[in-house]
Design a protein around this motif. Structure first.
Motif: not given
Length: 450
Positions: A285, A289, A354, A391-392, A394-396, A400-401, A404
């Motif tokens: 992730m 970014e 997204n 990670g994608f 989890y983010k969706s 929070p990071v 993870y």
């Protein structure tokens, strides 16, 4: 004149580096299996297991032939396990835990009883949260989780008994309590380090593991069925990965000494935290970014490819030369976990609007192997691994990071527990590999002559 503390450690660090460097030729001379890997990059066989199986290539007359990846839990293909519970419109993590621990699929009554057992064990011991979590908040939830596991020893009336019955009890309690430990560790971090409000919801015994996670980490405890199903799938996919992965091997190595369950599991958590293992999804992730900030047109494959070249040449991102989430120590043509997760990631991207970012992920997944072959001048077959899409997802989900990798641990405690029990039953000997000393003999010098 005394040096500053920083200067002292810098000075001593140089001495340590100078006196601990071993030339690469020495490893070749003594045929050292660095990383417990053979020369063809296959793993050194150090044990047998019936818990999990990772199949990613075949050997033909000494040549490694890539094949589509297979992952089996207790002999059952992960695709069949996932299709089984999804087709019946139910969650699968509790069933997966049962399968890994006991070696067979449960019938409905067994699954219901096991789920109820987990539900009854989710609450932490009295004063545990206050004394072991809130009083020493950590910026890293994995360290907090390890501390909580080690502290559990003090709350156990029979902590050192390594019988199968007692070890199973301890493992089931840890499987049940990991979500609560992680959630409270996260809430403590938010409150004491991020200056946010403190929310400590009590776990609900009637909820599944995935439901409890979302209930515990969200201030309002709300979630949708779709969110639960996706998180449950992630837990299933991360629950086990054979005996050779670093954290599972750590579990078996430490437990082979005869130590207690909590010490062995804490060691596994320490291993999983590492960016080369469970921490890789965070690296993915962070890399994404960086790519999004530096690639102006995400749909321009040429521009994306050029930036991937820079990453591999250590000219971009963190300078590591790695495209995180691409390539795996075992898998070649595909990682079945990534294949299954990618399907859900696409659905989630459409639901959350997204799709543009999801398309960037798929573009990188498609281009990375070509770029890798060109830059590295290598014929090694690489593909996306599970960390690339986790990670994608989890983010969706708005997770929070910092959660993870702890979520990975919540899942993998099931596999660790199964291997711990198997090691107790079949191990018998302490795992003790050899290290050859290549320093040679050096005479002692009196202080006045140094």
């Amino acid at each position: 004149m005394l040096m500053t503390c920083e200067g002292i450690y810098s000075y001593y660090s140089e001495i340590i580096k100078r006196n601990n460097h071993i030339q690469n030729e020495m490893f070749e001379k003594y045929n050292v299996k660095r990383g417990l890997r053979n020369a063809d990059d296959t793993g050194v066989l150090v044990g047998l297991t019936e818990v999990g199986d990772v199949h990613a290539y075949i050997m033909d007359e000494g040549e490694k032939i890539p094949v589509e990846g297979k992952l089996r839990y207790r002999g059952i293909d992960i695709y069949d396990i996932v299709e089984g519970f999804i087709s019946e419109n139910r969650l699968g993590f509790e069933e997966t835990c049962y399968l890994l621990l006991f070696g067979e699929l449960p019938n409905k009554q067994q699954l219901d009883e096991f789920s109820q057992l987990l539900g009854s064990k989710r609450t932490l011991p009295d004063y545990f949260a206050e004394d072991m979590i809130l009083k020493a908040p950590s910026k890293d939830i994995m360290n907090k989780l390890a501390r909580a596991v080690l502290a559990s020893y003090s709350y156990d009336e029979n902590p050192d008994d390594t019988s199968i019955e007692n070890t199973l009890r301890q493992c089931i309690e840890l499987i049940a309590r990991f979500p609560t430990m992680v959630a409270y560790g996260y809430q403590a971090k938010r409150h004491y380090h991020d200056r946010q409000s403190l929310f400590l919801h009590s776990p609900r015994p009637e909820l599944s593991t995935a439901e409890n996670i979302l209930h515990l980490i969200r201030p309002d405890s709300t979630y949708t069925r779709s969110e639960v199903e996706i998180l449950d799938l992630l837990l299933v996919l991360h629950a086990e990965h054979g005996g050779g992965n670093n954290s599972t091997f750590a579990t078996r190595v430490v437990s082979s000494s005869g130590t207690d369950t909590y010490s062995a599991i804490a060691a596994a958590i320490g291993s999983l935290k590492g960016p080369k293992h469970g921490g890789a999804n965070i690296k993915v992730m962070q890399m994404m970014e960086n790519i999004k900030a530096n690639v102006k047109n995400w749909s321009d494959e040429g521009e994306v490819s050029d930036y991937l070249v820079k990453i591999l040449k250590k000219e971009a991102n963190d300078g590591s030369g790695l495209i995180y989430g691409i390539g795996h120590a075992v898998y070649t043509l595909s990682d079945p976990r990534a294949v299954l997760l990618k399907r859900k990631a696409e659905e989630l991207a459409k639901e959350t609007g997204n799709e543009e970012e999801y398309n960037l992920f798929t573009t990188i997944e498609r281009l990375a192997p070509e770029v890798f072959a060109k830059v590295k001048k290598s014929d090694k077959v690489v593909s996306a691994n599970v960390d690339f899409y986790s990670g994608f997802v989890y983010k969706s989900l708005g997770i929070p990071v910092e959660l993870y990798t702890p979520l990975f641990a919540i899942a993998r405690i099931a596999g660790w527990s199964a291997h711990l029990l198997e090691e107790h039953i079949n191990g018998g000997r302490i795992i003790r590999p050899a290290y050859k000393n290549v320093k040679g003999k050096i005479p002692y010098k009196p202080l006045k002559d140094r």
